[in-house]
Design an enzyme around this catalytic site. Structure first.
Site, PDB file in Angstrom:
ATOM      1  CD  GLN A 174      -6.674  -4.845   3.550  1.00 13.10           C
ATOM      2  OE1 GLN A 174      -7.586  -5.664   3.676  1.00 13.10           O
ATOM      3  NE2 GLN A 174      -6.909  -3.561   3.364  1.00 13.10           N
TER       4      GLN A 174
ATOM      5  CB  CYS B 197      -3.953   3.374  -1.558  1.00 13.31           C
ATOM      6  SG  CYS B 197      -5.175   4.660  -1.421  1.00 13.31           S
TER       7      CYS B 197
ATOM      8  CE  LYS C  39      -7.213  -0.493   5.900  1.00  8.54           C
ATOM      9  NZ  LYS C  39      -8.103  -0.119   4.805  1.00  8.54           N
TER      10      LYS C  39
ATOM     11  CG  HIS D 151      -1.937   0.953   1.375  1.00  2.00           C
ATOM     12  ND1 HIS D 151      -1.728   2.251   1.777  1.00  2.00           N
ATOM     13  CD2 HIS D 151      -3.268   0.844   1.146  1.00  2.00           C
ATOM     14  CE1 HIS D 151      -2.883   2.900   1.791  1.00  2.00           C
ATOM     15  NE2 HIS D 151      -3.838   2.073   1.406  1.00  2.00           N
TER      16      HIS D 151
ATOM     17  CG  ASP E  47       0.593  -2.538   6.028  1.00  2.00           C
ATOM     18  OD1 ASP E  47      -0.357  -2.775   6.796  1.00  2.00           O
ATOM     19  OD2 ASP E  47       0.486  -1.801   5.035  1.00  2.00           O
TER      20      ASP E  47
END
Ligand code: PLP
Length: 476
Positions: A269, A430, A292, A189, A266
């Site tokens: 997700q 993104c 999220k 991202h 990261d």
């Protein structure tokens, strides 16, 4: 004020759902109350809130649910899934952008503002102490959720983006120098690319992309050959928001450590889809966003290894992050407060705990198995649509399907589906480098969550068939 026992209809003018829900979708509740809402807030004397001060939310959680998972049970808790969009019950397939919020979270937020709102830390009064306990309870819940060794390893942030910027601006500024390299996978991202480009430019370091394989996996051979003693940091997603890819983060981390590099993962997700244990992963940093993860917007967390955080200078200056301030000298608060300047999103942190409790109240294995079965079902169903191609086909992937549909602009696909109450995302997501890997600037994306159903997938696929049939009818 919107209160927990306000009918969902109040938010869009009180209209009743215009059409019956498709099979398999929950029947809208009678107006007047959210399903199962305790209705305890308005009118109750402002007592210290049991919903807030207890361990787990009394409105849900493992204690009451017993770990059983069905998508229907999950749907019961999500009021927004009952609202109509364009005359049809909403089908929310934009979970990669944000997940919908269980009433347990909504009620906790309202309850917090109704009974415990205060600024935190150093407060000499009751509400300040209660709000501080709730805020620190949120931090402890995050630490538990991530398998972190202690709450002190968790910095509360505005979300993943701020967490990564924090690392770039503090750790990065202190540790990067001319010629150093930051390896960043091509599926990241923008929030895991741009902060590194910014600090690299300032420190005369280099951002080096780790290429992708044709199926959307991270090229492990290329990764191994790019690692060197110049590598100071590896930035890698635990799950891609475009391709769904779940890279072998644990192995990649172990390899990076052989070169003395730090690894930032990261997890934006990942956290809603599978259990995470930062210590097992070996990650130096792990970032995620609450919204999220069925929680509020504007809040998230950064985990850092204790010794790494302890060596990092502060980032933003202000209240909360200091020990003593004089005009010729300042000393800083210990970690993690040193990284939390100013008044944060206190209610958001308080609301993050019931979101974590809600998700973890379901049996993890059952959720993962359900999402994986739904993904396979959806991929097979989408394959029946003429001209449709799904990007990202690694065996290990979360339930994200980014696709192109011959003859249709992604934005037109999203608008078409919206007319049927189906929310998907269209654009560059993104993550432009990961789309360019397929020669694309834009694509459509349906992303699933534990409350989605096969019937909803059927509706999506039927609407896409209609779109293609209509295009064919127009000679397109
Ligand atoms: N990382 C990934 C993989 C994402 O999907 C997103 C948001 O879509 C982000 C980072 C940024 O998250 P936020 O906007 O909550 O900071």
């Amino acid at each position: 004020m919107t209160t927990p026992d306000m009918a969902p209809g109040a938010l869009w003018g009180g209209r009743a759902p215009a059409a019956p829900p498709p099979t398999g979708v929950l029947t809208p509740q009678p107006s007047g109350a959210l399903p199962g809402a305790s209705g305890s807030l308005p009118g109750t004397p402002p007592q210290p809130p049991a919903a807030l001060t207890g361990g787990r939310s009394p409105l849900g959680g493992a204690a009451t649910r017993g770990g059983r998972f069905t998508p229907e049970a999950a749907r019961q808790d999500i009021p927004i899934l009952q609202r109509p969009v364009n005359g049809r019950p909403v089908i929310w397939l934009d979970n990669g952008a944000t997940t919908q919020t269980p009433r347990q979270v909504i009620e906790t937020l309202a309850s917090y503002y109704a009974t415990a709102n205060s600024n935190i830390h150093r407060g000499a009064h009751t509400l300040a102490r209660e709000a501080t306990d709730l805020y620190e309870g949120g931090r402890a819940a995050v630490a538990d959720f991530l398998g972190a060794p202690s709450p002190d390893t968790v910095v509360l942030t505005r979300g993943t983006t701020e967490a990564i910027n924090l690392v770039a601006q503090t750790w990065g500024r202190a540790n990067l120098g001319p010629g150093d390299e930051i390896l960043v996978s091509a599926l990241e991202h923008h929030s895991n690319i741009v902060p590194w480009q910014m600090i690299a430019k300032e420190r005369r370091a280099r951002v080096v992309p780790i290429p992708l394989l044709p199926d959307g996996g991270v090229d492990q051979e290329a990764y191994a050959s790019l690692l060197s003693h110049r590598t100071q940091l590896v930035a890698i997603s635990h799950a891609s928001n475009v391709l769904g890819t779940v890279p072998p983060v644990r192995e990649m981390t172990a390899l990076a450590h052989r070169y003395g590099a730090r690894v930032l993962v990261d997890g934006a997700q990942a956290v809603a889809h599978f259990p995470v244990d930062v210590q097992q992963l070996g990650a130096d940093f792990y970032a995620f966003s609450a919204h999220k993860l069925y929680g509020p917007t504007g809040v998230g967390a950064l985990y850092g290894k204790p010794e790494v955080l302890a060596a990092m200078p502060p980032w933003q200056g202000g209240g909360n992050m200091i020990d003593k301030v004089d005009f010729d000298h300042v000393t800083f608060a210990p970690v993690p407060h040193r990284f939390e300047a100013g008044t944060g999103h206190i209610a958001g942190v308080v609301g993050l705990k019931p979101a974590i409790d809600w998700l973890t109240s379901f049996d993890h294995e059952a959720v993962a198995a359900y999402e994986s079965a739904l993904l396979h079902y959806a991929e097979q169903a989408l394959a029946t649509v003429p001209g449709l191609e799904v990007l990202g086909t690694t065996p290990d992937k979360i339930a994200v399907m980014t696709f192109t549909l011959a003859g249709n602009d992604p934005m037109d696909i999203a608008r078409w589906l919206d007319q049927a109450g189906i929310a998907i995302r269209a654009g560059h997501h993104c993550a432009q480098p990961s789309l360019r890997h397929y020669g694309l600037e834009s694509a459509a994306r349906a992303s699933l969550a534990l409350y989605n159903t096969a019937e909803e997938v059927d509706e999506l696929v039927a609407a896409l068939h209609q779109l293609q049939a209509q295009g064919a009818g127009h000679g397109g």
